[in-house]
Design an enzyme around this catalytic site. Structure first.
Site, PDB file in Angstrom:
ATOM      1  N   HIS A  58       0.839  -1.189   0.000  1.00 36.46           N
ATOM      2  CA  HIS A  58       0.000   0.000   0.000  1.00 36.46           C
ATOM      3  C   HIS A  58       0.884   1.252   0.000  1.00 36.46           C
ATOM      4  O   HIS A  58       2.081   1.178   0.292  1.00 36.46           O
ATOM      5  CB  HIS A  58      -0.912  -0.010   1.225  1.00 36.46           C
ATOM      6  CG  HIS A  58      -2.001  -1.049   1.163  1.00 36.46           C
ATOM      7  ND1 HIS A  58      -2.952  -1.203   2.138  1.00 36.46           N
ATOM      8  CD2 HIS A  58      -2.305  -1.975   0.216  1.00 36.46           C
ATOM      9  CE1 HIS A  58      -3.786  -2.184   1.812  1.00 36.46           C
ATOM     10  NE2 HIS A  58      -3.402  -2.677   0.655  1.00 36.46           N
ATOM     11  N   GLU A  60       1.304   3.652   2.016  1.00 36.39           N
ATOM     12  CA  GLU A  60       2.029   3.920   3.258  1.00 36.39           C
ATOM     13  C   GLU A  60       3.321   3.121   3.319  1.00 36.39           C
ATOM     14  O   GLU A  60       4.371   3.631   3.730  1.00 36.39           O
ATOM     15  CB  GLU A  60       1.164   3.558   4.477  1.00 36.39           C
ATOM     16  CG  GLU A  60      -0.076   4.436   4.650  1.00 36.39           C
ATOM     17  CD  GLU A  60      -1.311   3.895   3.938  1.00 36.39           C
ATOM     18  OE1 GLU A  60      -1.153   3.216   2.894  1.00 36.39           O
ATOM     19  OE2 GLU A  60      -2.425   4.149   4.403  1.00 36.39           O
ATOM     20  N   CYS A  88      -5.745   1.301   5.948  1.00 33.32           N
ATOM     21  CA  CYS A  88      -6.425   0.026   6.206  1.00 33.32           C
ATOM     22  C   CYS A  88      -5.978  -0.510   7.572  1.00 33.32           C
ATOM     23  O   CYS A  88      -5.078   0.041   8.206  1.00 33.32           O
ATOM     24  CB  CYS A  88      -6.110  -0.987   5.106  1.00 33.32           C
ATOM     25  SG  CYS A  88      -4.482  -1.732   5.274  1.00 33.32           S
ATOM     26  N   CYS A  91      -2.169  -1.188   7.652  1.00 31.37           N
ATOM     27  CA  CYS A  91      -1.350   0.025   7.707  1.00 31.37           C
ATOM     28  C   CYS A  91      -1.540   0.746   9.039  1.00 31.37           C
ATOM     29  O   CYS A  91      -0.580   1.271   9.619  1.00 31.37           O
ATOM     30  CB  CYS A  91      -1.689   0.956   6.547  1.00 31.37           C
ATOM     31  SG  CYS A  91      -1.186   0.296   4.943  1.00 31.37           S
TER      32      CYS A  91
END
Lengths: 175, 408
Positions: A58, A60, A88, A91
């Site tokens: 992702h 991040e 999410c 994360c």
């Protein structure tokens, strides 16, 4: 939040949106982020799950990899995250374990959001320090980016036969 | 083919030879994790009304109830037996009912003539009326009193309130326990709050004989990292099993202390969180898939490899990373199983879910950080966090089967 403060946060969210736009043009889910320390961007990321075939890559994580190749882990304790879509669950937990100072996001993620959308990983009981979250900064832009992505994806998909039939029926019944 | 070649190819047909893997299989068994909804179902009670009636009037009284409480249709109480003989009730209820037994006159049959097949006219049954939330007690008593048998016998309905399980049981054992504790419970071989019992049983039988071997392999992976001081003593193995063929796709140990950038190994908490064993192994699967799809001989090392540590860092990691044994048609970690020495943390649990794993087995539960276990206790670092991030279908977009390994 006063006007000056609002502009400060919006400024960095614009940078996160730029990363999401870059993701959109690379056929990645349009989520982008920047990490900010003392008013300076120290890392940028966009979703790269399609390119890497890694469902955990992702935005991040992409930015964190960039940051940790230059700075010590402890820098994150005085760093804020700006991300177009709510982090999410994965994360949100990673950020809490790394000790992030605060998280600012655009739209909520009701499929697997970890900071209020589905779960509250940022403030639930944990051995790691909780962090504050502020959602809704340029929320509409963040959602529009996701909508553009899903339309783009649909236009590429071959049109299912059953849909054609359904359209035809609708035309007939509307006469 | 020599032993080491077999292990290097990471593919086993039929028998998995642990010796060739250089491990001693753990002996133990798999215990399915309980889902959050199962925990809720097992602990949520509601108050319900019970009334004593002559057996021959049971269906007549049920009709009165249907009319008096029309919204009873909207509640699901199918797991609660409606008309029960005293001997099928829990001990404490039997005593209560015997103490308060009413004297019924020799009854007139509701349909006139009695038939040979009718229950003994003096037989008594206990009828579960409805959840107490649907009607006030005095309204229920009034509604029942107006109709037979109460009206003709001139008996005031004796309505009592008892706690009963609000939701259906998820196993025959649970149904039995509840029947002894609360009220007579019926169990259908199904589970609305978690994986279907037969699906769970089939999967468990399929992997249980090999789980001890994969957990031993996961431990080796963890040991090779912690032994060099670059990670916690935590490891995992990712396996593809199709019928009798087993493929070890990736193994990884923890590398959180390895240091980032140019820094040396560093034991400062929390370390490099993204280098937890499960994250690393998932990253290795992705790299193997990229290698396969792009027909690369080798992957160039990049920043991600250095920081995310999703490249092999130990001999055992390398022996499985280096072979192209990943089924070529796959997507992320769909159809793969993951075996871990420790319960994955919240981040890793969600990474496993994002990656679409099929099954997950771990050995040591970790209350303070684990993301899979559930508990009746309220969530805390001491009791466990209770997230159950493997089966929350109403909230998360994937679910997988999960077991805790109990050593013999």
């Amino acid at each position: 939040m006063d006007e000056e403060e609002r502009q400060y946060h919006e400024n960095f969210m614009r940078e996160a949106i730029k990363m999401a736009e870059l993701a959109l043009s690379s056929d990645e889910t349009p989520v982008g982020c920047v990490f900010v320390k003392d008013g300076e961007i120290i890392g940028r990321g966009m979703n790269e799950t399609n390119k890497t075939l890694n469902g955990t890559r992702h935005a991040e994580f992409v930015a964190l990899i960039q940051i940790l190749s230059k700075y010590p882990i402890s820098i994150l304790q005085s760093t804020d995250l700006y991300v177009t879509v709510e982090p999410c669950v994965m994360c949100a937990s990673a950020l809490r374990q790394y000790g992030i100072r605060a998280v600012y996001f655009g739209c909520w993620n009701d499929r697997f959001g970890g900071t209020g959308g589905v779960l509250n990983i940022h403030e639930d009981p944990s051995i790691d320090k909780p962090y504050p979250v502020h959602g809704g900064i340029f929320r509409e832009e963040a959602i529009n980016l996701l909508r553009r992505f899903y339309v783009q994806e649909n236009s590429k998909a071959p049109e299912p036969h059953s849909k054609k039939t359904r359209e035809l029926k609708l035309l007939e019944s509307s006469v | 083919m020599t032993a080491s070649q077999t292990a290097q190819h990471g593919i086993f047909h039929g028998h998995v030879d642990a010796q060739k893997l250089g491990v001693t299989p753990k002996k133990g068994r798999l215990v399915p994790l309980r889902t959050r909804d199962e925990i809720r179902a097992a602990t949520e009670l509601l108050d319900a009304y019970v009334v004593e009636v002559p057996a021959v009037f049971a269906s007549a009284v049920l009709n009165v109830i249907r009319i008096a409480i029309p919204n009873i249709r909207d509640v699901n109480i199918q797991h609660l037996r409606r008309v029960v003989h005293l001997s099928f009730l829990p001990e404490h209820l039997q005593q209560t009912f015997i103490a308060s037994a009413q004297t019924w006159p020799s009854p007139e049959h509701p349909d006139g003539e009695a038939r040979a097949s009718d229950p003994n006219p003096t037989e008594i049954r206990y009828l579960l009326v409805s959840p107490a939330s649907l009607i006030a007690s005095q309204d229920l008593v009034a509604a029942l009193a107006r109709e037979p048998p109460f009206s003709i016998a001139n008996i005031v309905p004796h309505v009592i309130t008892i706690p009963v399980p609000a939701l259906a049981p998820t196993s025959a054992e649970e149904a039995q326990q509840w029947s002894e504790k609360y009220w007579s419970i019926s169990y259908k071989n199904t589970n609305p709050y978690g994986p279907h019992p037969s699906l769970l049983e089939r999967n468990q039988a399929g992997i249980e004989p090999y789980a001890g071997t994969w957990l031993a392999l996961a431990k080796v992976a963890g040991g090779q990292m912690s032994g060099r001081g670059i990670g916690a003593n935590v490891g995992c193995a990712i396996v593809h099993k199709e019928r009798k063929e087993h493929r070890v796709i990736a193994v990884a140990g923890d590398a959180r202390w390895r240091g980032t950038g140019d820094s040396k190994p560093c034991r400062e908490e929390p370390g490099n969180v993204m280098a937890h064993a499960a994250m690393r192994a998932i990253g290795m699967v992705a790299r193997k898939r990229v290698r396969l799809e792009q027909s690369l001989d080798e992957l160039t090392s990049d920043a991600a490899g250095q920081i995310a540590c999703d490249v092999p860092l130990s001999p055992v990691e390398n022996s499985f990373f280096s072979v192209d044994n990943l089924p070529s048609t796959g997507y992320l970690c769909l159809d793969l199983d993951i075996y871990l020495t420790h319960e994955p943390c919240v981040m890793c649990s969600m990474a496993i879910l994002h990656s679409r794993f099929r099954r997950c087995v771990f050995e040591n539960a970790v209350k303070a950080t684990g993301g899979l276990m559930t508990s009746k206790e309220s969530p805390s670092v001491e009791n466990g966090l209770g997230y159950g991030i493997f089966w929350r279908p109403a909230e998360l977009n994937w679910k997988f089967l999960a077991w805790h390994w109990e050593n013999e």
